[in-house]
Design a protein around this motif. Structure first.
Motif, mmCIF file in Angstrom:
data_model
loop_
_atom_site.group_PDB
_atom_site.id
_atom_site.type_symbol
_atom_site.label_atom_id
_atom_site.label_comp_id
_atom_site.label_asym_id
_atom_site.label_seq_id
_atom_site.Cartn_x
_atom_site.Cartn_y
_atom_site.Cartn_z
ATOM 1 N N THR A 337 3.511 -27.717 5.640
ATOM 2 C CA THR A 337 1.713 -27.087 5.642
ATOM 3 C C THR A 337 0.962 -28.077 4.624
ATOM 4 O O THR A 337 0.978 -27.772 3.806
ATOM 5 N N ALA A 338 0.328 -28.276 5.455
ATOM 6 C CA ALA A 338 -0.988 -29.458 4.485
ATOM 7 C C ALA A 338 -2.032 -28.556 3.600
ATOM 8 O O ALA A 338 -2.781 -27.273 3.964
ATOM 9 N N VAL A 339 -2.018 -29.033 2.732
ATOM 10 C CA VAL A 339 -3.519 -28.521 1.785
ATOM 11 C C VAL A 339 -4.108 -28.759 1.132
ATOM 12 O O VAL A 339 -3.369 -29.907 0.157
ATOM 13 N N ILE A 340 -4.997 -29.614 1.320
ATOM 14 C CA ILE A 340 -5.560 -30.576 1.612
ATOM 15 C C ILE A 340 -7.449 -30.004 0.593
ATOM 16 O O ILE A 340 -7.933 -29.090 0.832
ATOM 17 N N PRO A 341 -7.174 -30.216 -0.978
ATOM 18 C CA PRO A 341 -8.533 -30.169 -2.068
ATOM 19 C C PRO A 341 -9.783 -30.829 -1.814
ATOM 20 O O PRO A 341 -9.712 -31.782 -0.621
ATOM 21 N N CYS A 342 -10.719 -30.175 -1.191
ATOM 22 C CA CYS A 342 -12.082 -30.647 -0.837
ATOM 23 C C CYS A 342 -13.016 -30.125 -1.473
ATOM 24 O O CYS A 342 -13.162 -28.328 -1.455
ATOM 25 N N SER A 343 -13.901 -30.127 -0.948
ATOM 26 C CA SER A 343 -15.395 -29.401 -1.542
ATOM 27 C C SER A 343 -17.087 -29.938 -0.834
ATOM 28 O O SER A 343 -17.275 -31.083 -0.208
#
Length: 702
Positions: A337-343
């Motif tokens: 499962t991809a965990v994408i840090p974003c804002s």
């Protein structure tokens, strides 16, 4: 540090599907490759490039070698195939073949869908009332013109020694059908099935309130809105469309996890990918965990958007740990499962998030058939001033054109106008396109399927049929999947190797109870039934729990909790069993007996007294005590107690203590007033009624 390359990047370079390359690598012994996002060392990638290029070169050379004998034999093969071609072109030749096939196999029942009770009875050469009796044996109460589910049709045919074959060939001579049939025939070659085209993935955002779902979507809308200005989104449509490169991504704005699951409970599959939004500053919250369970139950792939990374107090490891604890395995920790840090404020990580969504869609191999009859799904529906009944729908297959007739649940209509997400008129809408339809005769329900119909008569007939089915369903209590039903299934499975899945929704009063009960349940072993806790949480049983249980065919088990007012009514409507316990051993004993298929003593409750709450006292040391008047019978301590509010059961537990004035007593009789304290329940209201029962266990007869 050695350079690495992702599998999906290498697949694009080689002109392959990611899934195809993953399978190839696993066969070649690359055990570390598990998903399209796994990585390879650069020297490993070079070896794969050479191997695939060489195999392609060998295939091309072999093709050239084979070309000569094929050409030489072409003339020889022509005379043999000519008579067959002429025969196929003879009028009625195919009809004769079909008739002979039907005579040869009398054990098959060929029917076009939808199949009604009347249709099936005729095909099986039975009277409709005979078939209705057989359906009652399956706990289905159907009228003669009711449309049956294909699974039921198969069961009835099997019961009568026949095999059901779904007939898909359209035999109507309606001109619109003929035009579609000719278009489909033109699209296919040599009788091969028509080619399906890829479609964009439909995405839903889920997660805890205030974790940045709206901010994230707003940023995507402002920078990635397809074919429109930044502020041109019509929010009422319930969806928006983003552009990434040359691809589009439709986002459903409205369904939170409750609406998302309500659609699934009605057989509707609205979305392809779920974006789970988690704030890096707070981590997984109750709604986050609930959203995970809803997505997992729906078997929808999850991409995690870890938001608010621009704020102080971020704890990425905490988020990864909480995800793993709740069954989501992050890629960084060896999962898929991809965990994408974003804002949603700075835009950081947005491109990577959109790219990953498209990658998940590639692995799903989503497609749609533009030549198939139009089919869509209602996202939202409303009555609008100046427009009448409208519905925001998602096109799933085929093409919807302005002027087309359609049926939609128990409603129908003609597409007078189609509006896109900006409120602009469209001439047509294709797969994965969100669009608003004007022209309904009435407001449909969310989750209803929209289906193309040739004319008004057909559209109205299908809608009337569905309305009749819903009336019948409302008149008959839906079959409830209960412990008793699982017990029966377990006993039937004695001679069968198949393991039955028992899904549970578990709610407890405190976290400690939740962990202890979950561990105890997982420790019960059975060769017949596999228990799975699809959702667990602390707090009372809610309608959201019931909706999830209905969609997942689960039983709700509560320990030291109550059900919210109205929840029992909803559960009864949706066929969900709620079992509330105040003693942990009773809960585990019941579950163990069900899993092992044992006959359990039958619990008989005899009403021994009833009291009405006339006043509520808040005692500092003892908590809330209800001042009550015993109306009938008597009330004793340690008796089983149930609290009803407006005839709705809200609590099931025990009488903890009784007071007559200031004295502790063991029993209060009719006509007397007293103070009643219940075990783990203080949410009293004046007017509530308390019923107490004498409980007796009777051994069942074999």
């Amino acid at each position: 540090m050695a350079a690495k390359i992702r599998v999906n990047q290498l697949a694009r370079e080689l002109g392959m599907e990611s899934k195809e390359l993953v399978e190839f690598l696993q066969k070649e012994g690359f055990s570390s490759v598990r998903t399209h996002s796994s990585t390879l060392e650069e020297d490993e990638a070079d070896l794969i490039r050479k191997q695939i290029y060489n195999s392609r070169k060998e295939a091309q050379e072999a093709k050239k070698t084979d070309a000569v004998p094929v050409a030489a034999s072409k003339d020889e093969a022509q005379p043999a195939t000519q008579p067959a071609t002429q025969a196929a072109s003879q009028p009625g030749a195919n009809d004769e073949d079909e008739e002979s096939d039907g005579e040869e196999n009398e054990n098959e029942v060929h029917l076009k869908t939808p199949v009604t009770v009347r249709d099936l009875a005729t095909a099986l050469k039975k009277k409709p009332n005979e078939l209705i009796i057989q359906l009652m044996g399956l706990n289905i109460f159907a009228a003669i013109n009711q449309v049956l589910e294909l699974e039921i049709v198969e069961k009835i045919c099997e019961k009568n020694g026949k095999k059901f074959v779904q007939e898909r060939r359209e035999k109507s001579n309606h001109p619109v059908f003929e035009r579609k049939a000719s278009a489909i025939a033109a699209a296919s070659k040599d009788g091969r099935p028509r080619k399906k085209v890829g479609r964009p993935p439909v995405v839903v955002f889920m997660g805890h309130v205030d974790h940045g779902k709206t901010t994230l979507q707003d940023y995507i809308r402002k920078t990635r809105v397809a074919a429109g200005e930044a502020g041109g989104i019509t929010q009422a449509i319930g969806a928006s469309v983003a552009q990434y490169g040359d691809q589009t991504i439709p986002f459903l704005d409205t369904p939170g996890h409750a609406a998302f699951t309500a659609m699934r409970a009605r057989g509707a599959n609205a979305t392809d990918v779920a974006v789970l939004v988690i704030a890096a500053t707070e981590g997984a919250m109750p709604q986050t965990i609930e959203a995970i369970h809803h997505a997992q139950a729906a078997k929808v792939p999850i991409v995690v958007a870890m938001t608010k990374i621009d704020l102080p107090g971020c704890d990425k490891d905490k988020v990864l740990r909480q995800l793993q604890e709740n069954g989501v395995q992050p890629e960084e920790w060896g999962g898929d499962t991809a965990v994408i840090p974003c804002s949603g404020v700075t835009g950081e990580g947005i491109d990577e998030l959109l790219e990953r969504i498209l990658l998940e869609a590639e692995m799903l191999e989503l497609n749609a058939d533009l030549e198939a009859p139009f089919e869509g799904l209602v996202i939202e529906a409303q009555m609008e001033t100046g427009m009448g009944p409208t519905a925001n729908i998602l096109v799933r297959n085929g093409i919807l054109r302005q002027g087309d007739w359609f049926s939609c649940g128990s409603t129908y209509g003609k597409a007078r106008a189609l509006l896109d997400t900006h409120g602009k008129r469209l001439a047509k809408a294709t797969a994965s396109t969100p669009v608003k339809i004007m022209g309904y005769n009435d407001v449909p329900e969310a989750g209803d399927r929209v289906v193309w119909q040739p004319d008004e008569k057909s559209a109205k007939a299908v809608a009337d049929e569905e309305a009749a089915r819903k009336r019948m369903e409302g008149a008959v209590t839906r079959k409830t999947l209960t412990y008793d039903e699982f017990m029966r299934m377990s006993n039937e499975a004695k001679d069968n190797a198949e393991v039955i899945d028992l899904n549970l929704v578990l709610k407890t009063d405190v976290r400690g109870s939740l962990e202890a009960i979950s561990e105890a349940i997982n420790g019960i072993k059975s060769t017949k039934i596999s228990v799975k806790i699809i959702h667990s949480g602390v707090g009372e049983v809610t309608e959201s729990d019931v909706i999830l249980a209905a969609a997942s065919k689960a039983v709700i088990v509560g320990f030291h909790v109550r059900a919210m007012p109205g929840v029992h009514h909803t559960a009864k409507q949706k066929g969900v069993e709620i079992r509330l316990y105040s003693i942990i051993y009773d809960l585990l004993d019941d579950l163990e007996n069900v899993m092992r298929g044992r006959l359990t003593p039958e619990t008989r409750e005899t009403l021994s007294g009833e009291a009405e709450i006339i006043q509520v006292f808040n005692i500092s040391k003892a908590g809330k005590i209800c001042g009550s008047r015993v109306i009938t019978g008597s009330v004793k301590i340690n008796q089983k107690a149930k609290v009803f509010r407006a005839k709705e059961l809200i609590y099931s537990g025990m009488v903890a203590s009784l007071k007559h004035f200031k004295e502790d007593v063991r029993e209060i009789k009719a006509g007397q007033e007293c103070g009643i304290r219940l075990d783990n329940f203080e949410d009293f209201e004046v007017g509530d009624r308390i019923q107490v029962f004498a409980v007796e266990k009777v051994l069942p007869e074999l």
